[in-house]
Design a protein around this motif. Sequence first.
Motif, PDB file in Angstrom:
ATOM      1  N   ILE A  92       0.718  -1.096   0.029  1.00  0.00           N
ATOM      2  CA  ILE A  92       0.195  -0.086  -0.209  1.00  0.00           C
ATOM      3  C   ILE A  92       0.803   1.265   0.019  1.00  0.00           C
ATOM      4  O   ILE A  92       0.654   2.307  -0.619  1.00  0.00           O
ATOM      5  N   SER A  95       2.599   1.842  -3.460  1.00  0.00           N
ATOM      6  CA  SER A  95       1.502   2.155  -4.430  1.00  0.00           C
ATOM      7  C   SER A  95       0.948   3.463  -4.269  1.00  0.00           C
ATOM      8  O   SER A  95       0.653   4.470  -5.283  1.00  0.00           O
ATOM      9  N   GLN A  96       1.006   3.958  -2.985  1.00  0.00           N
ATOM     10  CA  GLN A  96       0.365   5.400  -2.577  1.00  0.00           C
ATOM     11  C   GLN A  96       1.545   6.237  -3.252  1.00  0.00           C
ATOM     12  O   GLN A  96       1.098   7.358  -3.734  1.00  0.00           O
ATOM     13  N   GLN A 187      -5.843  -0.593  -3.630  1.00  0.00           N
ATOM     14  CA  GLN A 187      -5.346  -0.342  -2.261  1.00  0.00           C
ATOM     15  C   GLN A 187      -6.558  -0.600  -1.254  1.00  0.00           C
ATOM     16  O   GLN A 187      -6.242  -0.836  -0.195  1.00  0.00           O
TER      17      GLN A 187
END
Length: 225
Positions: A92, A95-96, A187
């Motif tokens: 997460i 990817s953020q 996500q």
Amino acid sequence: MKTTARLPAQASAPGTIRIVETPIVVAMVTSGVALATAAIQLLNQNRQNAKIEKLKADLNRGSALQLEYFKALMAFQVEGRSKRLQSIGNMIEVSQTIKDKVRLISDHPRSFPYREHLKRELTSLQDRVSQVFAANQISIDDIAWKIAHTLKNECISGLQLVIDSEAHSTGGPEPVAEKIERISILQGELRIAGRETIEEISGAIARDIKAESVRSKSAANIIQN
């Protein structure tokens, strides 16, 4: 003068022993039997007590070993689930970072005048998300793995979309926005998997503690009885 005749004493038969039972002899015999009986009972009681003590010692050792096994098993289970949760968090997080970068470039393309430097940065982010997934995939279950794998591919393709749009001036904001939305959805699915992992850890700990408490009480009752 009147005389009284005395009868001669009856002679005992040859070879026989005349037993004279008196209260003293009876008491001595009875006392001897009682002492022998008490000695036998005491010996049996001592043997029984020794067996009980050995059983208690064995149960105590078994309880101690069982407790150590329980602690080790719980630590292993908690550690495994914690690693799964950390792996989900790592995916997460990376990817953020990628999503924010893609959105920033799409919304403010003029803020990145050094295109070659930007391309190298985006390519580096592609490598980074692949490395994070590779390092953490073994710690997650099959469902989370599928989500994380898809998220990794969406991040890579989103970055590639920006790189290609910079090189060929194609793509536009709509495909980028769709890619960002897709990353956000994945996500969210990973966050749900993370929350389920937290609940699973809490539930497993509670069940293990309850089972160990019941086992300990049972062992204690056996020892006391």
